[in-house]
Design an enzyme around this catalytic site. Structure first.
Site, PDB file in Angstrom:
ATOM      1  N   LYS A 168       0.679  -1.777  -0.166  1.00  0.00           N
ATOM      2  CA  LYS A 168       0.009  -0.269  -0.017  1.00  0.00           C
ATOM      3  C   LYS A 168       0.600   1.080  -0.370  1.00  0.00           C
ATOM      4  O   LYS A 168       2.006   0.881   0.494  1.00  0.00           O
ATOM      5  CB  LYS A 168      -0.844  -0.022   1.094  1.00  0.00           C
ATOM      6  CG  LYS A 168      -0.074   0.522   1.982  1.00  0.00           C
ATOM      7  CD  LYS A 168      -1.715   0.817   3.340  1.00  0.00           C
ATOM      8  CE  LYS A 168      -0.879   1.126   4.770  1.00  0.00           C
ATOM      9  NZ  LYS A 168      -0.178   2.516   4.788  1.00  0.00           N
ATOM     10  N   LYS A 202      -2.805  -9.854  11.437  1.00  0.00           N
ATOM     11  CA  LYS A 202      -2.886 -10.046  12.790  1.00  0.00           C
ATOM     12  C   LYS A 202      -3.672 -11.212  13.214  1.00  0.00           C
ATOM     13  O   LYS A 202      -4.662 -10.991  12.533  1.00  0.00           O
ATOM     14  CB  LYS A 202      -3.073  -8.394  13.756  1.00  0.00           C
ATOM     15  CG  LYS A 202      -2.554  -7.188  13.262  1.00  0.00           C
ATOM     16  CD  LYS A 202      -1.438  -7.320  13.866  1.00  0.00           C
ATOM     17  CE  LYS A 202      -0.741  -6.058  14.215  1.00  0.00           C
ATOM     18  NZ  LYS A 202       1.166  -5.990  14.530  1.00  0.00           N
ATOM     19  N   ASP A 255      -3.865   7.195   2.991  1.00  0.00           N
ATOM     20  CA  ASP A 255      -3.174   6.247   4.098  1.00  0.00           C
ATOM     21  C   ASP A 255      -3.508   5.085   4.792  1.00  0.00           C
ATOM     22  O   ASP A 255      -3.192   3.843   4.695  1.00  0.00           O
ATOM     23  CB  ASP A 255      -2.104   7.103   5.111  1.00  0.00           C
ATOM     24  CG  ASP A 255      -0.672   6.090   5.631  1.00  0.00           C
ATOM     25  OD1 ASP A 255      -0.201   5.235   4.476  1.00  0.00           O
ATOM     26  OD2 ASP A 255       0.079   6.241   6.922  1.00  0.00           O
ATOM     27  N   HIS A 260      -7.003   0.396   5.453  1.00  0.00           N
ATOM     28  CA  HIS A 260      -6.679  -1.010   6.590  1.00  0.00           C
ATOM     29  C   HIS A 260      -7.785  -0.841   7.947  1.00  0.00           C
ATOM     30  O   HIS A 260      -8.644  -2.284   7.959  1.00  0.00           O
ATOM     31  CB  HIS A 260      -6.210  -0.194   7.864  1.00  0.00           C
ATOM     32  CG  HIS A 260      -4.546   0.069   7.821  1.00  0.00           C
ATOM     33  ND1 HIS A 260      -3.983  -1.078   6.296  1.00  0.00           N
ATOM     34  CD2 HIS A 260      -3.492   0.477   8.049  1.00  0.00           C
ATOM     35  CE1 HIS A 260      -2.692  -0.901   6.553  1.00  0.00           C
ATOM     36  NE2 HIS A 260      -2.160   0.082   7.293  1.00  0.00           N
ATOM     37  N   LYS A 356      -2.242   9.902  14.775  1.00  0.00           N
ATOM     38  CA  LYS A 356      -0.903   9.926  15.046  1.00  0.00           C
ATOM     39  C   LYS A 356      -1.496  10.513  16.118  1.00  0.00           C
ATOM     40  O   LYS A 356      -2.200  11.687  16.417  1.00  0.00           O
ATOM     41  CB  LYS A 356       0.236  10.863  13.808  1.00  0.00           C
ATOM     42  CG  LYS A 356      -0.094   9.759  12.745  1.00  0.00           C
ATOM     43  CD  LYS A 356       0.979   9.287  11.798  1.00  0.00           C
ATOM     44  CE  LYS A 356       1.343   8.762  10.907  1.00  0.00           C
ATOM     45  NZ  LYS A 356       1.430   7.626  11.474  1.00  0.00           N
TER      46      LYS A 356
END
Length: 525
Positions: A168, A202, A255, A260, A356
């Site tokens: 990605k 995961k 992103d 995700h 973040k």
């Protein structure tokens, strides 16, 4: 039988070694290779999941010979290995490592690569099976595929397979994703393309399907009749660090969300597949993505929140980071309210957030159930009933917890919230991994279940397109709008508060539970 016909490899059984093959890493000198890919391959070798006929070829610009590359990988593994290094296993692994110095923009390196692959096949019996990993900057994805296609390395014949793993981000928006798909499909067929998302490596992500469909007590209540809402959070404590240049052109929406978060959303909300065949599972995921209610311009203003971190106790402002504009409009935080237009999820909001410089590094899926009727407790000391909550913890500690109410011992009827928790490390005593082991292994087996398909990716980009358009046209208000080390801008809290809900923050809720059981007001201090 036509020797040039596309080969469809039989899917092997998980638990046995992967197919004989050579893996080529483009960008072999980069961070991803040394931090994740080499340690993941070593872990697979340690677990006897690599074929005895496996080999690795690194491809990158630095002018290294084979021994220098092996020495570099040995040093990197000492720094980034997730388990102890067995000298015998490393010796076996290192003898299968090769290196080609080349530039993705020139033909010479790829001609040399084709020659090295022929030598590796003779030496290690890889049966012409090749796995190409594009661990490069996104601008080189289609170029690398074009180059390996030109030298004939994408052709499948005589029972051999050729597969390409693409990192990605896959495109910057809907149009670029479609364009990149079209460019790659000039040289590859869709079954040869493995669009990777390391979140799906995961254990807990993979366990979503097992948890939902292998336990008869959960699937009957996994719907609008019993679930109030769902929250998906991916929070990081770090800032952009050395990735300021990349982040200025990407931002958190690009992103994190189309890949995700939407992957987690689709696995959480999908209908039961009729089998675990890769395309059957991905068909159901695609249906969920297509059922997400489209945003119009007004929706973007009321159901999407963007933020940028400023100075706080956890670090400097984003605009002060290296390679970041002092007047940057790039978002480092995104929160969304999504609706899924199908029978199972009508009127159940899905709240997504990622950012973040948050207080805690955590990725989790929170399923909050509807409260039980209070009528039974009206004449007791119980003031309110807390909803039951199921939390799927993805990182850093992988596990599952379920909260429910229980009577506090004593003569007065009081309720306290209790957590029933399961932690992978405690129950299964598994060695730490990078998150890439399962994905690399699946690719060697020909199992594409955990990889994104073209239609899924394009649909995801189509969902976020209106948000990109509005945010691109309007200057953000009051950037930076949350201090580093906090849970994001106030507008994100308001997104839920307007619906009478609030974000689940694990640490805060733990303190609240402690107070409810002990009655100690200092427990919240």
């Amino acid at each position: 039988m036509d020797p040039h016909a596309p080969f469809v490899a039989p899917v092997k059984t998980a638990g046995e070694p992967g197919d004989p093959c050579v893996m080529v890493i483009f960008g072999a000198s980069g961070d991803l290779a040394k931090r994740k890919l080499i340690p993941a391959l070593y872990n697979l070798a340690k677990e006897n999941l690599l074929s005895r006929e496996f080999a690795l070829v690194g491809f990158a610009r630095p002018d290294l010979d084979m021994e220098q590359y092996r020495a570099k990988c040995a040093d990197d593994l000492k720094q980034f290995a997730t388990t102890s290094i067995d000298p015998d296993i490393w010796h076996w692994f290192a003898r299968r490592m090769y290196y080609v110095s080349g530039d993705a923009g020139t033909d010479a390196g790829f001609q040399k690569l084709a020659h090295v692959l022929q030598e590796v096949e003779r030496e290690h019996g890889t049966r012409s099976n090749c796995l190409f990993y594009l661990a490069t900057v996104p601008a080189l994805f289609s170029q690398c595929v074009r180059q390996i296609g030109r030298v004939g390395l994408t052709e499948e014949a005589n029972g051999a397979w050729r597969r390409v793993i693409v990192e990605k981000p896959f495109g910057r928006d809907y149009e670029s994703a479609r364009s990149l798909n079209a460019e790659i499909l000039e040289f590859l067929r869709e079954p040869q393309i493995y669009r990777i998302d390391h979140y799906l490596g995961k254990e807990t992500v993979q366990n979503i399907l097992a948890f939902r469909f292998a336990n008869g007590i959960f699937d009957p209540i996994w719907n609008r009749n019993y679930i109030d809402h769902v929250q998906i959070t991916s929070a990081e404590t770090v800032g952009v660090e050395t990735r300021g240049g990349y982040y200025e052109t990407a931002g958190t929406l690009r992103d994190m969300v189309p890949n995700h978060l939407f992957q987690l959303l689709s696995l959480t909300a999908m209908e039961p597949p009729v089998s675990f065949d890769a395309d059957v599972v991905r068909d159901e995921q695609a249906k969920i993505l297509k059922a997400i209610q489209p945003f119009d311009d007004r929706d973007v203003l009321t159901r999407a929140v963007r933020g940028q971190y400023g100075v706080g106790h956890a670090g400097v402002a984003y605009r002060h980071e290296s390679k970041v504009s002092p007047t940057s409009r790039t978002e480092t935080y995104v929160a969304l309210k999504l609706s899924i237009d199908n029978w199972r999820w009508a009127d159940v909001p899905f709240y997504l957030r990622t950012g973040k410089r948050m207080p805690t590094r955590v990725t989790e899926i929170v399923v909050q159930f509807k409260r039980a009727p209070f009528v039974l407790f009206r004449r007791t000391a119980v003031e309110r009933l807390e909803p039951n909550r199921l939390v799927l913890h993805l990182q850093p500690d992988e596990g599952i917890s379920l909260s429910f109410g229980a009577k506090v011992p004593g003569p007065v009827l009081r309720l306290g919230a209790v957590d029933m928790s399961f932690n992978y490390a405690d129950y299964f005593n598994v060695a730490p991994q990078t998150g890439y082991e399962r994905l690399l292994y699946d690719c060697m087996l020909g199992d594409a279940t955990l990889f994104q398909r073209a239609d899924m990716l394009e649909t995801a980009w189509k969902v976020v397109a209106p948000i990109q358009n509005v945010w691109g046209a309007l200057d953000p208000r009051e950037f930076p709008n949350y201090p580093a080390g906090t849970w994001g801008p106030e507008a994100a809290a308001d997104l839920l508060a307007r619906d009478g809900r609030q974000w689940y923050d694990g640490d805060t809720s733990t303190l609240r539970r402690k107070q409810s059981i002990t009655g100690d007001p200092l427990a919240t201090a």
